[in-house]
Design a protein around this motif. Structure first.
Motif, PDB file in Angstrom:
ATOM      1  N   PRO A 237       0.826  -1.206   0.000  1.00 16.87           N
ATOM      2  CA  PRO A 237       0.000   0.000   0.000  1.00 16.87           C
ATOM      3  C   PRO A 237       0.865   1.264   0.000  1.00 16.87           C
ATOM      4  O   PRO A 237       0.544   2.232  -0.697  1.00 16.87           O
ATOM      5  N   GLU A 238       1.971   1.238   0.745  1.00 17.96           N
ATOM      6  CA  GLU A 238       2.830   2.431   0.834  1.00 17.96           C
ATOM      7  C   GLU A 238       3.381   2.826  -0.528  1.00 17.96           C
ATOM      8  O   GLU A 238       3.519   4.017  -0.832  1.00 17.96           O
TER       9      GLU A 238
ATOM     10  N   PHE B 146       0.566  -5.417   5.197  1.00 13.50           N
ATOM     11  CA  PHE B 146      -0.559  -4.473   5.126  1.00 13.50           C
ATOM     12  C   PHE B 146      -0.870  -3.799   6.461  1.00 13.50           C
ATOM     13  O   PHE B 146      -1.739  -2.931   6.532  1.00 13.50           O
ATOM     14  N   VAL B 147      -0.189  -4.220   7.512  1.00  4.52           N
ATOM     15  CA  VAL B 147      -0.526  -3.723   8.843  1.00  4.52           C
ATOM     16  C   VAL B 147      -0.238  -2.219   8.959  1.00  4.52           C
ATOM     17  O   VAL B 147      -1.034  -1.461   9.523  1.00  4.52           O
ATOM     18  N   ASN B 148       0.881  -1.801   8.381  1.00  6.21           N
ATOM     19  CA  ASN B 148       1.168  -0.366   8.409  1.00  6.21           C
ATOM     20  C   ASN B 148       0.111   0.398   7.601  1.00  6.21           C
ATOM     21  O   ASN B 148      -0.342   1.471   8.011  1.00  6.21           O
ATOM     22  N   GLY B 149      -0.294  -0.158   6.502  1.00  2.00           N
ATOM     23  CA  GLY B 149      -1.342   0.477   5.689  1.00  2.00           C
ATOM     24  C   GLY B 149      -2.654   0.585   6.450  1.00  2.00           C
ATOM     25  O   GLY B 149      -3.399   1.560   6.282  1.00  2.00           O
TER      26      GLY B 149
ATOM     27  N   LYS C 220      -6.711   3.838   9.237  1.00  2.00           N
ATOM     28  CA  LYS C 220      -7.318   4.219  10.524  1.00  2.00           C
ATOM     29  C   LYS C 220      -7.151   5.720  10.774  1.00  2.00           C
ATOM     30  O   LYS C 220      -8.110   6.406  11.161  1.00  2.00           O
ATOM     31  N   ASN C 221      -5.955   6.221  10.513  1.00  2.00           N
ATOM     32  CA  ASN C 221      -5.707   7.646  10.759  1.00  2.00           C
ATOM     33  C   ASN C 221      -6.543   8.534   9.842  1.00  2.00           C
ATOM     34  O   ASN C 221      -6.853   9.674  10.191  1.00  2.00           O
ATOM     35  N   LEU C 222      -6.887   8.003   8.666  1.00  2.00           N
ATOM     36  CA  LEU C 222      -7.728   8.764   7.739  1.00  2.00           C
ATOM     37  C   LEU C 222      -9.215   8.530   8.005  1.00  2.00           C
ATOM     38  O   LEU C 222     -10.072   9.105   7.326  1.00  2.00           O
TER      39      LEU C 222
ATOM     40  N   ALA D   2      -8.902  -8.376  12.502  1.00  5.43           N
ATOM     41  CA  ALA D   2      -9.709  -7.457  13.319  1.00  5.43           C
ATOM     42  C   ALA D   2      -8.831  -6.801  14.386  1.00  5.43           C
ATOM     43  O   ALA D   2      -8.918  -5.586  14.615  1.00  5.43           O
ATOM     44  N   ALA D   3      -7.968  -7.595  15.019  1.00  2.19           N
ATOM     45  CA  ALA D   3      -7.089  -7.044  16.058  1.00  2.19           C
ATOM     46  C   ALA D   3      -6.114  -6.024  15.471  1.00  2.19           C
ATOM     47  O   ALA D   3      -5.605  -5.166  16.179  1.00  2.19           O
ATOM     48  N   ALA D   4      -5.870  -6.139  14.150  1.00  3.72           N
ATOM     49  CA  ALA D   4      -4.974  -5.196  13.468  1.00  3.72           C
ATOM     50  C   ALA D   4      -5.762  -4.087  12.765  1.00  3.72           C
ATOM     51  O   ALA D   4      -5.274  -3.467  11.814  1.00  3.72           O
ATOM     52  N   ASP D   5      -6.978  -3.858  13.207  1.00  5.57           N
ATOM     53  CA  ASP D   5      -7.803  -2.736  12.742  1.00  5.57           C
ATOM     54  C   ASP D   5      -8.328  -2.873  11.314  1.00  5.57           C
ATOM     55  O   ASP D   5      -8.663  -1.868  10.685  1.00  5.57           O
TER      56      ASP D   5
END
Ligand SMILES: *[C@@H]1O[C@H](CO)[C@@H](O)[C@H](O)[C@H]1NC(C)=O
Ligand SMILES: *[C@@H]1O[C@H](CO)[C@@H](O)[C@H](O)[C@H]1NC(C)=O
Ligand SMILES: *[C@@H]1O[C@H](CO)[C@@H](O)[C@H](O)[C@H]1NC(C)=O
Ligand SMILES: *[C@@H]1O[C@H](CO)[C@@H](O)[C@H](O)[C@H]1NC(C)=O
Ligand SMILES: *[C@@H]1O[C@H](CO)[C@@H](O)[C@H](O)[C@H]1NC(C)=O
Ligand SMILES: *[C@@H]1O[C@H](CO)[C@@H](O)[C@H](O)[C@H]1NC(C)=O
Ligand SMILES: *[C@@H]1O[C@H](CO)[C@@H](O)[C@H](O)[C@H]1NC(C)=O
Ligand SMILES: *[C@@H]1O[C@H](CO)[C@@H](O)[C@H](O)[C@H]1NC(C)=O
Ligand SMILES: *[C@@H]1O[C@H](CO)[C@@H](O)[C@H](O)[C@H]1NC(C)=O
Ligand SMILES: *[C@@H]1O[C@H](CO)[C@@H](O)[C@H](O)[C@H]1NC(C)=O
Length: 659
Positions: free
Chosen positions: A282-283, A345-348, A353-355, A393-396
């Motif tokens: 994604p980055e 994908f976890v960082n993505g 989430k921030n958006l 789910a735990a990773a948002d």
């Protein structure tokens, strides 16, 4: 999905991405090996979904995990570390390959699949909704036409060898009416639609225009571009081998501009992208300025990933290695699997989430190219998908869609019987469907579920556990035992307590089978869907919920090897996801199956539950049948040329569909 270039090329030609060639050694095995499937009758030929061959459960790990461990939950979501964002109970949904929607959803708006409606009803009463994507590789070359003969919703066009020249799939507005009717009948079913991006010089936005007009609020979003990081490698749509993130950024922008200028698409901010598979992270896409440039259009951030592929069997000539399912099996049976699938994908997901955008795993399953016999259709796959889902789910991640393809793939959660099977046959519900049912129940309908991976048993990968908080307080605990040991020696006991809280007793529901290799003898709290051709989409059997008395506010919950246990920490946590049977809308057919509950709607709008019977038999059921015969089995309908002329005539292009 990942397949070799040739593999994808063939799949592209045939309009289906995740197909499995007819593996003759598995295809013709009569089912009926287990007691539960014998009722369906002997002598019927089986397809992937009725292949009874079982693998062997992997050997027990060495060292063995400890058989007791403590789980102490924080009093509320302020004191418990590591909780996710709120996750909806609709988390697990389905990604239905556009070309097979007429096999599993219905023939048209007036002929719907009863088992499908019943399955969706089971999910909506637990999780509050079901999200279904109609798309996949076949969305990329799909074309909307004003109508198809006899109320048909889709037709696969005969394709030439060059995919860039030839349409692969024609769909009619009737498809959208059918989807709308499903949403009317089962409250909470909502849809994503794929719109084509194979050719950004000649956009075809009619799927979005008509989709929005007919489906309205039941449309969640439109996916633009399916796995664009594979476009170059496959030279899809005539794109160059070195197709870059910048090329994609530009093309995506072309589609966004057209959507923004299209008065018939009124909702602009519901686009799903970038749908990469990790070939691009994604980055890498975000670094082009994608998130900023298309902020007014992006409604969802999506990725797509299968942990493995069976392309060596699917497309032998492509040179992919042939993998042995028995050898691959252990890689699905521990907690590392889910963690590793999402690692890129976890960082993505944190960026999403921030958006404030939902992060979605838009298409996934056990293995691309049809899945693995014995893995994709085993109890192990059910445990795998449950753990993978809760890991996401735990990773948002806010949702994940399990892919559904033709009747010959091994990973389908549910499969309609083939056209020429007897009327008495019903649907086959596969082990991985239980994962969606149980996840809906684990997360519940409140949209406040916050999930934490408890790193249970000192982080042992064979015994993961999660806590689910609702409205800020502990509601349920999810416990896994990935091992198989009929002796009982590896049944473990989790001792559960909540800091500072009183716990007199808990209720527990188990998802069980004798082995991770089991295919049909699977139950969720005593209930199940039976074996091949045995289900009308409703749970059968008597529900069996355990009550465990706690001692000094500590509750000891045993978990056999193998099993999943869902521990309900309060009466509300139980009741909100366990509606009385009488409260679950069910659908039955005019044929009136024994034991069928009363239909809640006029049965005349429903198809007989045996699926394809009586329908236009020219549309073949198994996508695989076509790929395995290199196009020889491709649908050739007499009216097709007329339809094509209509679809691609100048008068049609860009014109509003006549509805
Ligand atoms: C439409 O249905 C009619 C009546 O069943 C049949 O004669 C005709 O062949 C069908 N047309 C197509 C294109 O399937
Ligand atoms: C729906 O499909 C069935 C089976 O193909 C067909 O008989 C029926 O006429 C269709 N209904 C409409 C309204 O087109
Ligand atoms: C496809 O390719 C094969 C072999 O290369 C050829 O025989 C066949 O005529 C081609 N079909 C079309 C429709 O071009
Ligand atoms: C895209 O798909 C359409 C419909 O299948 C087809 O007509 C067109 O030629 C394709 N375009 C490219 C560039 O492949
Ligand atoms: C299904 O769709 C058709 C066409 O839009 C409509 O006439 C019919 O009333 C719908 N049926 C149900 C049960 O929603
Ligand atoms: C656990 O799963 C991972 C990832 O799928 C796999 O690589 C590993 O071999 C598995 N471990 C065991 C002990 O089977
Ligand atoms: C995580 O995402 C942010 C925002 O896109 C980015 O700046 C950062 O480099 C990423 N970190 C990694 C390790 O990819
Ligand atoms: C069912 O149809 C398939 C393909 O159309 C065919 O290969 C198979 O022989 C048929 N089976 C029976 C039992 O008629
Ligand atoms: C705790 O849960 C409540 C209710 O769901 C929610 O409003 C709040 O934001 C949550 N707090 C944290 C820190 O997650
Ligand atoms: C089904 O599995 C259960 C254990 O999960 C076992 O007790 C039972 O005997 C099995 N039934 C059959 C018919 O194999």
């Amino acid at each position: 999905m990942r397949c070799g270039t040739l593999a994808w090329g063939l799949a592209g030609l045939l309009g289906v991405s995740q197909v499995h060639a007819a593996v003759t050694v598995y295809n013709q095995i009569p089912y009926g090996a287990s007691a539960s499937s014998s009722a369906a009758g002997a002598g019927k030929t089986a397809n992937a979904y009725a292949d009874s061959v079982q693998l062997t459960a992997p050997a027990l790990p060495n060292p063995l995990p400890p058989t007791t461990f403590d789980l102490t939950l924080g009093t509320n979501n302020n004191s418990q570390n590591g909780l996710s964002i709120p996750i909806p109970g609709s988390f697990y949904g389905f990604s239905i390959e556009m070309s097979v929607v007429n096999q599993v959803v219905g023939k048209n708006a007036s002929l719907l699949q009863v088992p499908f409606l019943n399955l969706m009803s089971l999910l909506t009463v637990r999780g509050g909704g079901v999200h279904i994507r109609v798309g996949g590789n076949t969305q990329e070359t799909a074309t909307m036409v004003s109508s198809l003969p006899n109320g048909t919703i889709l037709a696969k066009a005969e394709v030439a060898n060059d995919t860039t020249q030839t349409p692969a799939l024609l769909i009619s507005p009737e498809m959208m009416y059918m989807m709308a009717n499903v949403s009317t009948l089962v409250d909470g079913v909502k849809w994503y639609l794929g719109i084509p991006m194979n050719d950004t010089s000649n956009l075809r936005l009619q799927i979005a225009e008509v989709g929005e007009q007919i489906l309205g609020d039941n449309i969640l979003g439109f996916q633009v571009g399916n796995e664009p990081d594979l476009y170059g490698g496959h030279q899809f749509g005539g794109r160059p081998l070195d197709y870059s993130t910048q090329d994609y950024f530009t093309e995506f922008g072309t589609v966004m501009t057209a959507i923004n200028n299209d008065a018939q698409i009124t909702v602009k901010k519901n686009i799903v992208g970038p749908s990469v598979t990790g070939t691009w992270t994604p980055e890498m896409v975000f670094d082009t300025g994608y998130l900023t440039a298309y902020a007014s259009n992006l409604g969802f951030i999506a990725v797509e990933k299968y942990p493995n592929d069976n392309c060596g069997v699917e497309f032998p000539s492509a040179g992919d290695p042939v993998k042995d399912p028995q050898t691959e099996f252990p890689s699905y049976l521990n907690h590392t699997s889910g963690l590793s699938i999402i690692s890129a994908f976890v960082n993505g997901s944190q960026t999403a989430k921030n958006l404030g955008l939902p992060m979605l795993m838009f298409e996934t399953n056990t293995a691309s190219c049809g899945g693995f016999p014995g893995i994709s259709d085993s109890f192990g796959s059910a445990l795998w998908a449950l753990d993978y889902g809760l890991t996401m789910a735990a990773a948002d991640f806010s949702g994940a869609l399990l892919h559904v393809s033709g009747a010959s793939v091994y990973y389908n959660p549910f499969t309609a019987p083939p056209t020429n099977q007897s009327k008495f046959h019903e649907w086959t519900i596969s082990p991985i469907f239980y994962s969606t049912l149980v996840t809906a129940e684990t997360l519940g309908p409140t949209n406040t579920a916050q999930v934490v991976d408890l790193q249970a048993n000192s982080g042992n990968i064979f015994t993961p556990a999660y806590a689910i908080y609702e409205n800020g307080v502990p509601a349920r605990v999810a416990l896994f035992n990935f091992m198989t040991d009929p002796s009982g020696a590896n049944t473990y006991t989790a001792t559960i307590q909540i800091t500072g809280a009183t716990l007199a007793s808990v209720q527990v529901k188990y998802l069980t089978a004798p082995s991770v290799a089991e295919k049909t003898n699977i139950t969720w709290a005593g209930q199940g869907f039976g074996g091949p051709f045995e289900s009308d989409g409703r749970l059968q059997g008597t529900e069996d919920v355990q009550t465990i008395q706690c001692s000094n506010n500590v509750c000891s919950v045993p978990v056999p090897a193998p099993a999943f246990a869902l521990v309900f920490l309060s009466d509300t946590a139980f009741s909100e996801v366990n509606p009385a049977a009488s409260a679950i809308p069910t659908f039955s057919t005019t044929t009136g199956k024994p034991g069928a509950a009363a239909a809640t709607i006029n049965p005349s709008v429903l198809a007989t539950s045996n699926g394809q019977g009586g329908a236009n038999g020219q549309i073949m059921l198994g996508s695989t049948s076509q790929s395995s015969t290199s196009g020889a089995g491709m649908l050739a309908v007499p009216w097709l040329s007329a339809v094509l002329a209509m679809a691609f005539g100048a008068a049609m292009v860009g014109r509003r569909m006549a509805l």
